[in-house]
Design a protein around this motif. Structure first.
Motif, PDB file in Angstrom:
ATOM      1  N   ILE A 156      -1.868  -8.324 -13.963  1.00 17.18           N
ATOM      2  CA  ILE A 156      -2.380  -6.989 -13.280  1.00 17.18           C
ATOM      3  C   ILE A 156      -3.880  -6.804 -13.153  1.00 17.18           C
ATOM      4  O   ILE A 156      -4.525  -7.562 -13.979  1.00 17.18           O
ATOM      5  CB  ILE A 156      -1.822  -5.885 -14.484  1.00 17.18           C
ATOM      6  CG1 ILE A 156      -0.534  -5.618 -14.689  1.00 17.18           C
ATOM      7  CG2 ILE A 156      -2.787  -4.618 -14.139  1.00 17.18           C
ATOM      8  CD1 ILE A 156      -0.260  -4.792 -15.947  1.00 17.18           C
ATOM      9  N   LYS A 190       1.213  -1.768  -2.982  1.00 17.37           N
ATOM     10  CA  LYS A 190       1.363  -3.401  -3.427  1.00 17.37           C
ATOM     11  C   LYS A 190       0.363  -4.373  -2.827  1.00 17.37           C
ATOM     12  O   LYS A 190       0.107  -4.021  -1.494  1.00 17.37           O
ATOM     13  CB  LYS A 190       2.856  -3.658  -2.516  1.00 17.37           C
ATOM     14  CG  LYS A 190       3.789  -2.784  -3.293  1.00 17.37           C
ATOM     15  CD  LYS A 190       4.381  -3.315  -4.823  1.00 17.37           C
ATOM     16  CE  LYS A 190       5.547  -2.432  -5.095  1.00 17.37           C
ATOM     17  NZ  LYS A 190       5.894  -2.767  -6.539  1.00 17.37           N
ATOM     18  N   SER A 216       0.457  -7.321 -10.014  1.00 19.56           N
ATOM     19  CA  SER A 216       0.608  -5.784  -9.775  1.00 19.56           C
ATOM     20  C   SER A 216      -0.717  -5.259  -9.389  1.00 19.56           C
ATOM     21  O   SER A 216      -1.803  -5.782 -10.383  1.00 19.56           O
ATOM     22  CB  SER A 216       1.348  -4.907 -10.856  1.00 19.56           C
ATOM     23  OG  SER A 216       2.576  -5.331 -11.169  1.00 19.56           O
TER      24      SER A 216
END
Length: 299
Positions: A131, A153, A211
């Motif tokens: 992340i 995305k 992510s």
């Protein structure tokens, strides 16, 4: 999850301030700079922390923070002999990381926002993948730049591109699963001779394991790598604290609010500091009614 603070580097952009001392020891208004990234990890609920610094400076951090037990956390220390890049943090910290996932925060980054604590706490629950965050900035060419699609995305990441593909800079805060150690070992030095963190991120991106969390207008991100930004950060912290009466990156308060330490322990930490506004603030926190002041989850 465990956490790493990268507090190395030579700080040449801040000479002569950093000629004899680490920039992460320099004050941001009323606290050493390293309090700010440390507060981020503590807000995320991370209690096992490794500080990586230079052979010259490592003892300064040991003197300042010790083992971390007074804050209800565990702090270890490691040395990066030369500034070989951020990705080397995972190699230097391999033994510390063990089988855990890990968060990396840069020692000169400051974050502030009401919901920020919740966001990093959520990120710290990561078990697989990686992340990163994206912050909208005016001039992204000075940073790593993340390109995202309409669904947020990730599409691509570039390090300090001449022609950025987006306005979203990647701040110095990253969350990875345990595979990051091996992937850092696979990184080859860039033309700058460094193991770039963007190369690690790109590996997660290419595997579809990355992510991106875009941070909106309610969050302030400050990079304190220059004299101007150092002053701006100090002025920002002063303005917020004087206006609200609530402190930014008060690690003792965070330890108490997160229930890492008791009220009695907080009072013991405050007593030696009672000649300062910082100490008086800690004592006020210890003496307040439990519902009188909300804990704003911010750095």
């Amino acid at each position: 999850m465990k956490g790493i603070i990268m507090a190395g580097g030579s700080g040449t952009r801040l000479y002569p301030l950093t000629k004899a001392i680490s920039k992460q020891i320099l004050p941001i208004y009323d606290k050493p700079m390293i309090y700010y990234p440390l507060s981020v990890l503590m807000l995320a609920g991370i209690r096992e922390i490794l500080i990586i610094s230079t052979p010259r400076d490592i003892d300064l951090f040991k003197d300042l923070l010790g083992t971390g037990r007074h804050l209800g956390i565990e702090i270890e220390y490691a040395i990066q002999d030369k500034p070989n890049g951020l990705a080397e943090a995972f190699i230097v910290g391999e033994e510390f990381i063990g089988n855990s996932s890990v968060a990396l925060v840069l020692g000169d980054n400051i974050f502030y926002g009401t919901d920020f604590g919740h966001r990093v706490q959520e990120a710290a629950s990561l078990e697989q993948g990686g992340i990163i965050f994206g912050c909208f900035v005016k001039d992204p060419s000075a940073y790593g730049v993340i390109e995202v699609d309409e669904n947020e995305k990730p599409i691509s990441i570039e390090e300090k591109p001449v022609f950025p593909k987006s306005k979203f800079a990647v701040p110095g805060l990253y969350f990875f699963d345990n595979h990051v150690v091996q992937r850092a070992k696979e990184v080859t030095p860039s033309p700058r001779g460094e193991l770039e963190i963007t190369s690690v991120i790109d590996q997660y991106l290419s595997r579809g394991e990355l992510s991106v969390k875009l941070l909106g207008r309610g969050l302030a991100w400050l990079d304190t790598g220059t004299n101007e930004s150092l002053l701006e950060a100090s002025n920002f912290v002063e303005a917020i604290q004087k206006r609200q009466g609530l402190y930014i990156a008060c690690i003792e308060e965070i330890a108490y609010r997160r229930e890492y330490i008791s009220r009695t322990q907080l009072i013991e930490l405050a007593r030696p500091l009672m000649k300062t506004d910082y100490g008086k603030y800690l004592m006020d926190i210890a003496n307040e009614e439990s519902s009188s002041v909300p804990f704003l989850f911010s750095s």
